[in-house]
Every structure is written in structure tokens, then in C-alpha cells.
Scaffold this active site. Sequence first.
Site, PDB file in Angstrom:
ATOM      1  CG  LEU A 523     -33.043 -20.065  24.134  1.00  0.00           C
ATOM      2  CD1 LEU A 523     -31.690 -20.409  24.450  1.00  0.00           C
ATOM      3  CD2 LEU A 523     -33.498 -18.828  23.620  1.00  0.00           C
ATOM      4  N   GLY A 527     -35.073 -32.981  18.963  1.00  0.00           N
ATOM      5  CA  GLY A 527     -35.485 -34.470  19.042  1.00  0.00           C
ATOM      6  C   GLY A 527     -35.683 -35.030  20.562  1.00  0.00           C
ATOM      7  CG  ASP A 642     -27.639 -35.237  15.292  1.00  0.00           C
ATOM      8  OD1 ASP A 642     -27.849 -35.313  14.042  1.00  0.00           O
ATOM      9  OD2 ASP A 642     -28.440 -35.186  16.280  1.00  0.00           O
TER      10      ASP A 642
END
Length: 834
Positions: A523, A527, A642
Site C-alpha cells: 500500500l 520512514g 507526527d
Amino acid sequence: MKLCPPKEVILINIIQFFLLLVFHSSCHPLTRITPSQPLKDGDVLLSDGGTVALGFFSPSNNSRRRYVGIWYNRSSKPTVFWVANRQNPLYDTSAVLSIDTLGNIVLVHNDSHLNRTSTIWSSNVSTIPSFTHTFAKLQDTGNLVLISDEGRPKVLWQSFDYPGDTMVAFMKMGVDRKTGFNWSLTSWKSPDDPGLGDATYIIDPKGYAQIFVYKNGTPFWRIGSWTGERWSGVAQMTLYFIFNITHVDNASEVSYITRVMDPSLFLRMVLDNTGHVTRYVWQANENRWLQIWYGPTENCDHYGWCGSNSNCDPYNGGKFECICLPGFEPTNLAEWNMRNGSSGCVRKKNVSTCQSGEGFVKVTRVKVPNTSKASVDESESMSLKRCEGKCLKDCSCVAYTNVDDVKQSGCLTWHADMEDIRTFENVGQDLYVRVDAHELAKHERKHYGSLGKKGMGTLIVISIFLIAFMVITFVYWFVKNKNQARRMGKTDLFDGKNDSNLTLFDLKNLVEATNNFSDTNMLGKGGFGSVYKGLLKDGMEIAIKRLSKYSGQGIEEFRNEVTLIAKLQHRNLVRILGCCVDGDEKMLIYEYLPNKGLDSFIFDQEKKLQLDWRKRFDVICGVARGILYLHHDSRLRIIHRDLKASNILLDSAMNPKIADFGMARIFGEDQIEANTNRVVGTYGYMSPEYAMEGIFSIKSDTYSFGILLLEIVTSKKNSGHYDDISSTLVGHIWNLWRESRAMDIVDPSLRGETCPKHEVLKCIQIGLLCVQEYATDRPTMLEVVSMLDNESTLAPPKQPAFLFKRTNFDCSDPSNGEGVNSINEISTTVVEAR
């Protein structure tokens, strides 16, 4: 023929006119109303603390209608929460509020043209000792009281007994069982008309008492019965640091009173004419009302959405939300297949109750069925086990649960069709539904395997003896191999304490589900590794986050994401199903969301057309509520660290879900900020204090949300080039905002008649407020959600951080221009001077 009035009458009218002007402009404050001291239009009656006022008002600036009302005296615009003459407005300023010769508070209109007076409204107390000893006074709670001071002071009448559309702190809601007197709310006809509207908020005392909202006399929303700490139909009653509820249910009355924890706080709950209820708290430092709760919000909240004997589950993985209770089937299968469950469910054919072998199936985390026809035993000695036995002995009993969900005591039983059930994400009661032996066996096989419950019990007894032997063997093996395991680099994922309640998936099954992690099943890449789509043998689709062996996310981050997200449950957070640890392999298994990341839509020239303004605004609001849950409403205070477009996943209905908690951190209740030498996150979304000093807080997530919001509105990345090579998206928007040209940067596909300009500009302003340079200037996510939900004046934003692009980073390629990859560590951040 028109008759001219005598000169004396003209003179008197002129004098009255000028006197009214004086009274109206002076706003003369009174502390009480007495027979000799009435309240005229233009006067105000103040409470002792000056927090609330009573006087004459008009609902809007262009309205000629005048009313007597009570309002909070702190805000610049009066917030009226009680009106005396709701059904009888005045059309001039000649009326007075006074004490009449019977000792009642009366609103009297003086009609100078007809030379007569008429009573518009009265407190209508039948027996009063002596009118010369009565007076009206306004309490700081907002309660207008009529007091007799003949002998011992006695309250003869109070406005709190006759609520309007608003419930305030210390006001009672409920019903007197002996007299039938009701303390309830009735909405205004409209924001400009306090007359009796179509919606009512009332406690129904029948069966086990519960709160209803009716529209035009029909149930609209069942807020439900009292569970010991909240109303069964309200999931988000977590603001106990602001208020608490005193609930009374006895032979005399059933009622509740909301009390604020801090006397300086103002709390109000408003019923509007649509049937929706909103709770506000006064923010004195910002001089405004902050919305803290609103309902109903989902289809499943609407009364009887799925009909009888059905459970409405909005978290059913995108499937039809209506689910028949165990032992029941759709009444109209054709309608059911068309996703219309209003006809409900009936007992399955050829099923009879009160036969040997029958029992109960537990339906978890629900709003229990309508209790108006339920039987109730509130004795604390009545345990859940005794309640089960009581229901089983009664052939008419179809379901049972506890009365008090906190104490696990009392017994509620149902003996007919069950109405208005729904599932919640992380709260709710367990309902035990009666089924026959066949249905019970089927559910036991589902939960206990082919052995069934009894067979499973026998197997457990045998297992105990085997486990005792195995424990001795394991202890010996563990001590012998502990040092060897450390040398081989093996790590106990949960340090021996797996309290995450997650499924541990077998690597072999995941390999099969992903065609050996083929590229066609991939998909995307992040990182820390790749994400694959998997299909389990039972047909369930899953998303597998497979961490790279060389990933910067080590066992600490992996364990953090597993244990953290397992404790979080919210419709705007991605749901984790389990994990897999096998040698060097570390994987997280999530629910599969078919539309992938938000970035794949807003940054794609073709796919972004699928997101019109309404869908984008819903995404913005959904993400905001998800972050608010992390910061305020979850069991843990979570800083995500994040937030970015690629970490916002979209389900089949384009509902947003926040993902990737590998870098999240838990804060204590009183913790404001933290500092780290290991800065993690994504360039372009990092707040300045975090990127440059390692300081992070809830305001760090607010900054990231602001960037995300501006990207959603513009379909542009913050890391792109604007104006010149040095300007960021934020810098470009800031320049346009100062020039009143902010609409120039909005995605062109959004412009047009279907895109409300004021709402777009509001979102841009909220985004700029979120990315202000100093963390103390940024709003909390509670304030952001309130801004998005309400039409209120917003503060002007101050200069944002990072107006210009960074000129050098050691860990990234500046020519890339993507700015979407998460980083693991930063040693230095260089920012070009302004």
C-alpha cells in the site's frame, strides 16, 4: 371621525415618553423588586455578585418585540437563558415588572391609547401571607426568587421551577412523582423568537426513568437512563473536573442537578429547535462561551433508527450499521439488504423460549433498550448473577442488565420488544439477550471454538494440571537460556507484561495473507518500513505495517505503538488489531482503510476532485476531534508528534482516522511540556520550539494540525515553493491574509457557489492561529473544535513560524521538495533569519 386627545393627555404622554427615555438610557441597577420599587424597561435587576441580570430585551436588533429575561452579565452580548413572557411579547417600552397587591411578581403593560393596564405574565402564587412583606431577588445562580420576609424568610416562587430552553448549574430537571410537576426544557421557536418551539427535553418516569428529547411530540433522541455515572445514551460525559451530577430517584421524585466544581465557572445546556442539545462553559479569559459537548451526532443516536430488537453499530467496519440481536432476524429482508433497518427484527422462525438449554448472549458496550417498559429492582444486594437467575425463571423475560453499572448492582429486565439500542466505542453497558439452546451453542462455538462453553470448561480444568507441570519446566528453561537469549539479541516485547489485549498474529498466516508480501499488495512505504494489504482466511481485510530490519523504529518504538494505540478508542483513530514478532520481523496489524492516506487525495490533481468542500471540512473536523480525544478525553494524555497528511487515513466513507503512533508520547495529567534530545517527526509539520529546542507539548500537535488544515484547504504542500524559492506555504498564506487575499490560495476546484467563502476563510484563520510562532499563542484543540463548530468572532492571528524555507538539513535532500518523510533524529536545525 378622528377625535383629538385633550391637551392634558398629550402633556402626560410627552412626560411619560421622556421619563421612559431616561429609564431606558440609564440602565438603573436594582437589587430587589418590591411593591414600591418596580422594574421598568431600561432598568436591570442585578444579583449580589453582579454575575447575572434581569431586565427587558429584544431577541435581535431589528425586532420590535420586548421580553423580560435573565442573562449572564459578563459577556458583551447578553446570553439570555430564561424568559418570563415567552408567549406574550410586548411591542413598546411601557411595561413594568412589579409586585402586585396579591404579592405576586407581575408584568403589567400600560396601554396609554386605551387608558388601561393588562397583566402579561404573573408568578401566579395562590396564597401569600402579606404583599407588603414580599419582594423579588435575583440569585447569583440565575434563579429569580419571590420571598416573603414576614417572620422567617420563605421562598414562595422561583424561576428555576419553570425552565425555558436552557438548563444552568444548580437548576433541577425531573418530575415530582406525587404531583406530576415537571422540570423540563422547551426550545425557542427560532433564535429570534423565544416562543414555545417544537423540541422538549424531559424525564419520563415510567419504568426506569430516562431522559428523552421530543420533536413535535415524537421521540427524537433518547438520552437514556442513569447508569451510576452518566446517562446511558451519552458517551462523552467525561468533564467531571468541570461539573458533577446529583441524581435522585425515589418514591417522591426523579431528578438531577448539575453543579459546577468551580463557583466562578458558568455552565449552560441549551436545547435548540432542531432537537439538538449543546453544553457550554464560559471562558472568562477570552470573554466567550466554549462548546464542550453536542448531541445527537450520529444516525444511531436518533430514536429507533434500526427498529425493534436491533442494535445500531456505527463502528461496524463500513458494513450496514443495523445488526439484529442474537436470536433475531430482519423483519423485512428486502429492506434490510437495501440498508434500511427501520422495520427492525423479529425472533427467528421455529424458535421458542423457556426450553431446556437456553441462556444469554452478551452484547457489549451498548445503550440499553428503552427502559420505560422495563422492570427494575434497584436493591444493591441484587448482583448480576442473581439478575440472570431472576430473568431465566421468568419465561417472558427477554434480556437483562445491571441498573448501576458502576456498582454492578440492581436488575433491569425487559419483557417485550427492545427498542433503541446502539453500540459505543469505549463506553456503554453489557446487555444479556435471551436465546434458545441452538443459538447459544452457535455463539459459544464462535467464542470458544468447536468444544463449546462446557467442553471448554473441561479443557481448562485439564489444562490447569498441565500448566502446573509446564511452569516448572519453563522456569528451568528460562533460567538456563536467559543469558543465551540476550547474547542472541532477543527481546521480550512487553517485558513480560502483555496488557494490551491484542491478538498475536502468526507470521505464516500473514505471509499467506499478503502473497509473501508481494509488491502488488504493497500500500505504501514510510520512514520505518512498508505497509501491505492482507486478506485473512475468514475474508477479513487488514493492513500490515512491516517494519524494516534497518528501520530507525526499534523495539522501543514498536512496543510504544502497540501498547499505546491498543488503549485508544475513537472513531477518528485507526484501530489496531494485533501484532506479530518473529525473530527480526516486527509487524503491526490494523483495520484496512480502502482510501489510504489523505495525501493521496489532496495532492493529486485528479483525485482531489473527489473531495468537495463539505468532505474536506468534515475531514478537518474529524481530525480535530481525534486530536482532542488524544489530548483531553482518552485515559492517557497523548502527544502524537507526527501529524501529517500521509498519517491521516480515509475509510470507505471518507471519514478520517489518525494513524502511526510510533513516535507518540504519554503526558501526565499536570504535565505541560517535555524536552528531548531526540527530535522525531516530519519537516514542514514541526513546531519551531520542537524542531530547534526539542520542546514538545499539546501545542506541538496544534501546530502540525494547523499546517495540515492549510494543506487541505489549498491542496498544496507546505514544503513547496511559493512567491520565490524561500517562501513556505504558510509564509505565502500569511502574506495573502494580510492583504485580504487569502481566497487566492484556495484550491481552485473548491471555488464556486457550493463553497461557503466565510467557512473557508474561517478555516484559514484557524490554521494561522494554530501555526503562530509562540506555543502560548496557539489555541488548544478543545478551542479549535469549538471554533470549527461555532460561528464566533476569532482572534486575529499573530505572525506564524517558518515563513521562509530552511536552507540546510544534514539528513534530507533539499532538492527533493517533498517534505513528507518522517525522520528519526536531528542534530541541528538551521533556519534562515527573517
